[in-house]
Design an enzyme around this catalytic site. Structure first.
Site, short mmCIF file in Angstrom:
data_model
loop_
_atom_site.label_atom_id
_atom_site.label_comp_id
_atom_site.label_asym_id
_atom_site.label_seq_id
_atom_site.Cartn_x
_atom_site.Cartn_y
_atom_site.Cartn_z
N GLY A 1 37.23 54.67 128.72
CA GLY A 1 38.15 54.18 127.71
C GLY A 1 37.42 53.77 126.45
O GLY A 1 36.20 53.56 126.44
N CYS A 2 38.18 53.67 125.37
CA CYS A 2 37.58 53.36 124.07
C CYS A 2 36.99 51.96 124.06
O CYS A 2 35.85 51.76 123.64
CB CYS A 2 38.60 53.53 122.96
SG CYS A 2 40.19 52.71 123.23
#
Lengths: 352, 352, 352, 352
Positions: free
Chosen positions: A155-156
């Site tokens: 995920g970012c």
């Protein structure tokens, strides 16, 4: 010219899908063979994303209509939850023996099925694959990524937390308790879905925290920090929505391990990233801005002494759509396919 | 109609000066009698701030040219460092016996002359006044403000940190150690001075932390938190520049005192602000946005359980130019002059 | 204290509805007696618009649940098309004899039923009311507004075109042909509906024209310019979506009538607006910014010589939600009810 | 590998200088041999533009300290007025016989010395060079650019006006009178100089026109439109400052020539740009956004029927720093040096 791999992008009508197209269209070893967007099947990418109008791209199709016998590599940029069954079916299907996949959703990031069920509200539908999938934070996992059939692209937010913290926890120079990760993300992280909270009038000229103590990226962060620390880590993570399109800045507060100081912390990070093409520890006294990585696969890390004894402050800036999603997915693909890791990812950031 | 006080604003060509004019122009007990801006003396406010063109305002003069015999109350919105001698001279001068002053600079906020000298690089030039000045966070100091001759209006960041933390430290429901204050401010906090770092291209579409471990608002925060805690407090404070004009959001990480939980923390804050017109604890499950206070003197406080045991997260949103500067200065003036505290400060926020 | 009128706002969950609430909450002659939002009935305004949480407001209801016997005045801020039948039913209903209405939709702006049908795709459902309704550009129509039962509040774009052009066409100092109106609007003009094109990522950091040659505000502009010119006028109107929340700037290109010049044009406009509280012709050499009217009911007009002989350029800035919608509606109400025209509308603009 | 040309960028500390570096760092036939910035000589580009920190670049020097014997090609990105003498001295100097130059300033764009003197307030200092310089709008001037020693790169606004208008004037399908060019530019067009009017608080959340009837790009536009029309053209040009960093949108209003219509206009433009890599006429019914060209050398042109008989509306979007400045300069260099015209300019736009 060397042979090109034939790539399908599932979910090409979202921002991460478009970003994959933007970057892969310049990748010297890739042919974009299929783009899917079930609700927009039949449209061209130019209709959905006019900034890509100049590229020679296949028309959008449904997933079902992809000519899978022509595909070598799949980027899956579909929403969380919808992905696991689809990927399972693909890999169990007639072409599954040949396909390799980088999945940008959260479906295969969490190792523990119970943790997955707790945060996503249902049992995982592809448990064997969940166990098989390799976590794709490239810098930390190259060997396993290289041979993986299925990579779970991080995920970012978790990427921006791990890049500074994982080497420090491994080296034992910070404490694993009381880690505080205060993250600020641009609006593209919320995707292109039409929601009131994502409107210009609701996002610009203001800031707010959300998902406080409850954001789904938390278990992913804790899983990977625990792996680095060699023991269970619970971390405080607070995301904020910024009035900007791209970029994540994480400001991280940690306690120093006995005997450590900020110089030691800096030394550990500089050593960890000395040979990395995409991660850079900025010089002391320098600030990291999300502006300085916009559109690139770079991540910048800052190390800052705190006035409060025994503490250190870390900052990490990335482009949430590139190193936080599509760029890292391509970096993973490069590793999986034995390409030079920077292929297709070497453009400089866009500023201003 | 009741009699109006005659007000001078020193430094009317900056953003906080303009904000004082905007608010005071609607104050039923105030006449704007003098506006100064030494480098723009002779110009009208409409030339300097065209949004104020509709108001009937005195022409800008130098400080020297103010008809001090006509002035009852002074707002001093001059840069830090230049203010202390000027205010000393005013109060020592022929009209000093009558004047009362709200100073928006940092010059009189720090009690300890050594701390001042350490952070500002020179000895304080008006030590007696520094001792006399009353710290103007209205909600905590009304009695002393009411009789003060000189009020030091708090900084924008310190206000957003103190409003949630001071009642909690006084009540002993959080620990005074390891407080972490991660603050996000709009660009107006940097003032109207033409600097490269404040340009649109350098501020928009990105975020960065600055002054990490070294921002001058830190000693002010620590001084007031120490006062509340009854013992020395060192806090970690990190300011961030947001791509927006107005607003501060502080996200604050604290450890709970033994036996406390987030419900207890909420109860303390709700009790502290139950009768306050400008500070509101938002309901559980609600998020505070800087958008929801824009242009108003409001501050919003959120209380959030952390998943990590023993911790609590607080959020506080204010408009840095209003409750963080000019609005609070007017609130202080209202108290000093015995006016109703909300006079001139009752407009609703502007959204979007 | 004078008696207050009891006001209902239909469609309080949109941006113009919220702006009516913001402004009317400070209006000394108004009580907000009913707020409707059919899809959000039962919620408080604080839930829908947290920036209004500090106000003492009625809970949202459906239109059907309003206690109409308690209502004196109605602001109708519902979508175009849904409004005409609703208002007809209200005025034909048991309380219709007493109600007066300011309608912010487009339903009653167009005089000619054929023009309405052509642009909106269906026959008008309340033809008698369409004929009765008074066009509410306050500065041009006070006498008729004062006695009207139903006022059609002008559109945001048409207001910014008419304020500079109507006096000039009446005076005959510009030609009525070849008028070009290039307008730039903030995103709040598109409302709060969740649409992809209104997302932050789709609006910020860019600009585009839309509805070129086909925007529904065109017939309204032409109708009123024709009325001023005394003959049919066709004008070119191009709206643009700006990466900002509030404000409209119209840049207008006109040919001078024989014998006229920009000084003459300026003189006509200055005379027309000499006594107007909300319209100001800025001095020669001064530029109008939307920033200088934000949050206020002001409109600013600039007159600029063109280098091309025989031409003149006009600029007009307003806040689309205030003078372009809710503020002008309140100005109309003030005229209709015999209040001072500026009541509730006197706050200064908010800058920055 | 083919041989690389050695390039100097004069004025590398401005936005167009940085953009040249960003693009040229990926150009396969260029070596960045010298970067100058007289006031920042001795600093690295990473200090001045941290987003370029990853590139291997020469340290900034003064113009005087460039090793001219090593330089083949010069990009001159210095302020208007300072450039003409410097370039004259370079070309008259010992290495002048070998150097070729693309000048991004306005110094060599105007052919007529009297027009130059009128708009810039002083006589031109390098008249022979002014006569020799070739106007570098690549699409219209390839043959002359290919052999030029000195190319005057067009201004950002003039490029966006000429791309749609020049082919139409040449084909005679629009009238040359009463052309109206309403242009909207991002803030990077004002450069990196610290000026109050360029501050975030002064640019964001608002829009204004400036330089109305008096902008220095007007004579450049008129000169080139006159050349295309074969007779003197005077055009109305109004620039607007947008609250965004990059991009220019020009909305252009024209009268159709007898017998022409918008389909004919479209046909002329589609024919003119059928084989152009960087200029694209978008399909009917499609809107051009500056977002769709951000960071790229593309220009998009829209053709729109006007409801007013005999008129047509054109839109043109470009990135002011790329096709409006540095990208076009590189395109010119590619032509001058016989490289493929798209070298170094082929990346896709960045959206969002």
């Amino acid at each position: 010219m060397e042979q090109r791999v034939r790539v399908a992008i599932l979910g090409a009508s979202g921002y991460t899908g478009a970003e994959l197209v933007r970057l892969l269209s310049r990748h010297p070893r890739v042919t974009l063979a299929a783009l899917t967007a079930n609700r927009k099947a039949g449209q061209t990418m130019a209709q959905v994303f006019p900034h890509l109008a100049g590229l020679d791209l296949p028309v959008l199709t449904t997933v079902e209509d992809v000519a899978w016998e022509d595909i070598d590599f799949v980027f899956c940029a579909l929403p969380h939850g919808t992905t696991q069954v689809l990927i399972k079916d693909l890999l169990d299907g007639p072409h599954g023996g040949r396909l390799r996949i980088a999945d940008l959703s959260a479906d295969f990031r969490l190792i523990d099925p119970e943790v997955y069920a707790q945060w996503y509200g249902h049992a995982h539908q592809a448990l064997a694959l969940q166990e098989e999938a390799v976590y794709g934070l490239t810098e930390f996992n190259r060997a396993r990524i290289a041979t993986a059939r299925l990579v779970a692209v991080p995920g970012c937010y978790p990427t921006s937390a791990q890049l500074p913290l994982v080497p420090l926890l491994k080296a034992g120079v910070i404490e694993a308790d009381d880690l505080i990760i205060d993250s600020k993300s641009g609006a593209s992280g919320a995707g292109r879905e039409a929601r009131e909270g994502s409107l210009h009038c609701e996002v610009s000229e203001g800031v707010h925290a959300y998902g406080i103590g409850a954001h789904r990226h938390t278990p992913e962060i804790e899983q990977e920090l625990s792996r680095a620390a060699g023991r269970p880590v619970r971390a405080t993570f607070t995301p904020h929505l910024m009035p900007m399109n791209r970029g994540i800045l994480s400001t991280i507060y940690a306690r120093l391990a006995p005997g450590a100081d900020d110089a030691k912390v800096r030394a550990v990070l500089e050593a960890a990233y000395a040979d990395e093409p995409f991660v850079r520890v900025v010089p002391a006294g320098t600030l990291v801005h999300t502006r300085h990585v916009r559109g690139s696969n770079l991540a910048l890390i800052g190390v800052h002494a705190d006035r409060v004894p025994g503490r250190v402050i870390l900052t990490c800036a990335e482009d949430n759509l590139v190193k936080g999603a599509s760029g890292q997915a391509i970096q993973d693909m490069n590793v999986m396919l034995g390409f030079e890791e920077t292929l297709g990812l070497a453009q400089a950031p866009l500023f201003p």
